[in-house]
Design a protein around this motif. Sequence first.
Motif, PDB file in Angstrom:
ATOM      1  N   MET A   1       0.834  -1.194   0.000  1.00 33.79           N
ATOM      2  CA  MET A   1       0.000   0.000   0.000  1.00 33.79           C
ATOM      3  C   MET A   1       0.871   1.247   0.000  1.00 33.79           C
ATOM      4  O   MET A   1       1.870   1.316   0.713  1.00 33.79           O
ATOM      5  N   LYS A   2       0.487   2.242  -0.787  1.00 34.30           N
ATOM      6  CA  LYS A   2       1.232   3.489  -0.839  1.00 34.30           C
ATOM      7  C   LYS A   2       0.520   4.643  -0.161  1.00 34.30           C
ATOM      8  O   LYS A   2       1.131   5.685   0.091  1.00 34.30           O
ATOM      9  N   SER A   3      -0.755   4.490   0.141  1.00 40.38           N
ATOM     10  CA  SER A   3      -1.477   5.574   0.801  1.00 40.38           C
ATOM     11  C   SER A   3      -2.733   5.034   1.454  1.00 40.38           C
ATOM     12  O   SER A   3      -3.198   3.932   1.125  1.00 40.38           O
ATOM     13  N   GLY A   4      -3.276   5.820   2.370  1.00 41.48           N
ATOM     14  CA  GLY A   4      -4.523   5.418   3.004  1.00 41.48           C
ATOM     15  C   GLY A   4      -4.865   6.332   4.161  1.00 41.48           C
ATOM     16  O   GLY A   4      -4.019   7.061   4.681  1.00 41.48           O
ATOM     17  N   VAL A   5      -6.145   6.300   4.540  1.00 44.63           N
ATOM     18  CA  VAL A   5      -6.606   7.017   5.730  1.00 44.63           C
ATOM     19  C   VAL A   5      -6.384   6.090   6.915  1.00 44.63           C
ATOM     20  O   VAL A   5      -7.078   5.091   7.070  1.00 44.63           O
ATOM     21  N   ILE A   6      -5.401   6.402   7.757  1.00 48.49           N
ATOM     22  CA  ILE A   6      -5.062   5.495   8.848  1.00 48.49           C
ATOM     23  C   ILE A   6      -5.789   5.842  10.149  1.00 48.49           C
ATOM     24  O   ILE A   6      -5.741   5.079  11.102  1.00 48.49           O
ATOM     25  N   TYR A   7      -6.453   7.001  10.175  1.00 44.23           N
ATOM     26  CA  TYR A   7      -7.291   7.338  11.334  1.00 44.23           C
ATOM     27  C   TYR A   7      -8.341   8.350  10.925  1.00 44.23           C
ATOM     28  O   TYR A   7      -8.068   9.290  10.176  1.00 44.23           O
ATOM     29  N   ARG A   8      -9.544   8.143  11.449  1.00 39.82           N
ATOM     30  CA  ARG A   8     -10.637   9.103  11.324  1.00 39.82           C
ATOM     31  C   ARG A   8     -11.398   9.057  12.639  1.00 39.82           C
ATOM     32  O   ARG A   8     -11.930   8.013  13.022  1.00 39.82           O
ATOM     33  N   GLY A   9     -11.431  10.174  13.358  1.00 41.21           N
ATOM     34  CA  GLY A   9     -12.115  10.158  14.647  1.00 41.21           C
ATOM     35  C   GLY A   9     -11.792  11.398  15.454  1.00 41.21           C
ATOM     36  O   GLY A   9     -11.271  12.390  14.924  1.00 41.21           O
ATOM     37  N   PRO A  10     -12.086  11.376  16.756  1.00 38.14           N
ATOM     38  CA  PRO A  10     -11.884  12.566  17.583  1.00 38.14           C
ATOM     39  C   PRO A  10     -10.412  12.818  17.883  1.00 38.14           C
ATOM     40  O   PRO A  10      -9.618  11.891  18.052  1.00 38.14           O
ATOM     41  N   SER A  11     -10.068  14.098  17.975  1.00 42.74           N
ATOM     42  CA  SER A  11      -8.735  14.493  18.403  1.00 42.74           C
ATOM     43  C   SER A  11      -8.568  14.215  19.890  1.00 42.74           C
ATOM     44  O   SER A  11      -9.483  14.460  20.683  1.00 42.74           O
ATOM     45  N   ARG A  12      -7.403  13.748  20.267  1.00 44.56           N
ATOM     46  CA  ARG A  12      -7.121  13.538  21.692  1.00 44.56           C
ATOM     47  C   ARG A  12      -6.870  14.861  22.403  1.00 44.56           C
ATOM     48  O   ARG A  12      -6.788  14.891  23.628  1.00 44.56           O
ATOM     49  N   ILE A  13      -6.753  15.937  21.646  1.00 40.78           N
ATOM     50  CA  ILE A  13      -6.518  17.245  22.249  1.00 40.78           C
ATOM     51  C   ILE A  13      -7.826  17.916  22.647  1.00 40.78           C
ATOM     52  O   ILE A  13      -7.970  18.404  23.767  1.00 40.78           O
ATOM     53  N   ASP A  14      -8.812  17.946  21.716  1.00 39.19           N
ATOM     54  CA  ASP A  14     -10.061  18.638  22.044  1.00 39.19           C
ATOM     55  C   ASP A  14     -11.315  17.894  21.595  1.00 39.19           C
ATOM     56  O   ASP A  14     -12.420  18.428  21.701  1.00 39.19           O
ATOM     57  N   ARG A 111      -2.419  -0.470   8.277  1.00 37.42           N
ATOM     58  CA  ARG A 111      -1.448   0.518   8.762  1.00 37.42           C
ATOM     59  C   ARG A 111      -0.035  -0.052   8.694  1.00 37.42           C
ATOM     60  O   ARG A 111       0.895   0.620   8.231  1.00 37.42           O
ATOM     61  N   ALA A 112       0.114  -1.277   9.142  1.00 35.31           N
ATOM     62  CA  ALA A 112       1.433  -1.912   9.111  1.00 35.31           C
ATOM     63  C   ALA A 112       1.951  -2.050   7.690  1.00 35.31           C
ATOM     64  O   ALA A 112       3.144  -1.871   7.425  1.00 35.31           O
ATOM     65  N   ALA A 113       1.060  -2.342   6.751  1.00 32.63           N
ATOM     66  CA  ALA A 113       1.458  -2.524   5.351  1.00 32.63           C
ATOM     67  C   ALA A 113       2.002  -1.231   4.757  1.00 32.63           C
ATOM     68  O   ALA A 113       2.952  -1.249   3.960  1.00 32.63           O
ATOM     69  N   ILE A 114       1.427  -0.102   5.131  1.00 26.98           N
ATOM     70  CA  ILE A 114       1.902   1.182   4.615  1.00 26.98           C
ATOM     71  C   ILE A 114       3.303   1.495   5.140  1.00 26.98           C
ATOM     72  O   ILE A 114       4.164   2.023   4.431  1.00 26.98           O
TER      73      ILE A 114
END
Length: 230
Positions: A1-14, A111-114
């Motif tokens: 894999m050369k690209s991908g969305v590895i996270y979508r969700g809430p920020s741990r900051i706010d 994620r590991a593949a990227i």
Amino acid sequence: MKSGVIYRGPSRIDGKPIIVVATYSDRNSKTGRVVQTYIEREDTNPLEASKTGEDVSICGTCPLRGTPTDDPERKIAQGRRCYVNLGQGVLIVWRSYHRGVYPDAQDPASRAAIGRGRMVRIGTYGDPAAVPDEVWTDLLSEADTWTAYTHQKPWRPDIAMQSADSHDEARMHWQAGRRTFRVITGLADLDTANEALCPASKEAGRRVQCAACRLCKGSARGKSIAIVEH
């Protein structure tokens, strides 16, 4: 894999919605062949996020962000000093995400593949502390090496160097056993006893690309790194 969305969700900051897009590229003359990771607000154009202060979700209280403004003549925050050009790669990635260009890669295997066998640049834009730890653990699980910096104090010294905004702050981290990455105003500001000049910088003669250097990697033994502000 050369690209991908590895996270979508809430920020741990706010808690606001963010994304992390990973892309493999060999086009950056400074870094070399690297997996770039862009941490961005999902719902806000990065230029607008900077201007309004919504970039706190992915940058925290980093002093290089500048000051939010409602000046109609400005596209980004007032006094922004961050070296990342929001109108180039960051904006291109955000727009490409909203066009559906990147495949979903949020499971550990993807994620590991990227990252597999590659150098990973954690936080090409954005602070990695805004993202759940397991995202980076998965991405780095089979990676060759990585670079990472954070302004959140302290965050994962096994992965990230601390971004220090002054010599005094850097000394505080050194005393606690943490390596730092510091932007200095000139070569005279370099603490030669504790810091080395970034080998990929102009001032160091661009001796080596980041992919071969491997110095900016957590708090393993070695001097901290500094680079002259441009």
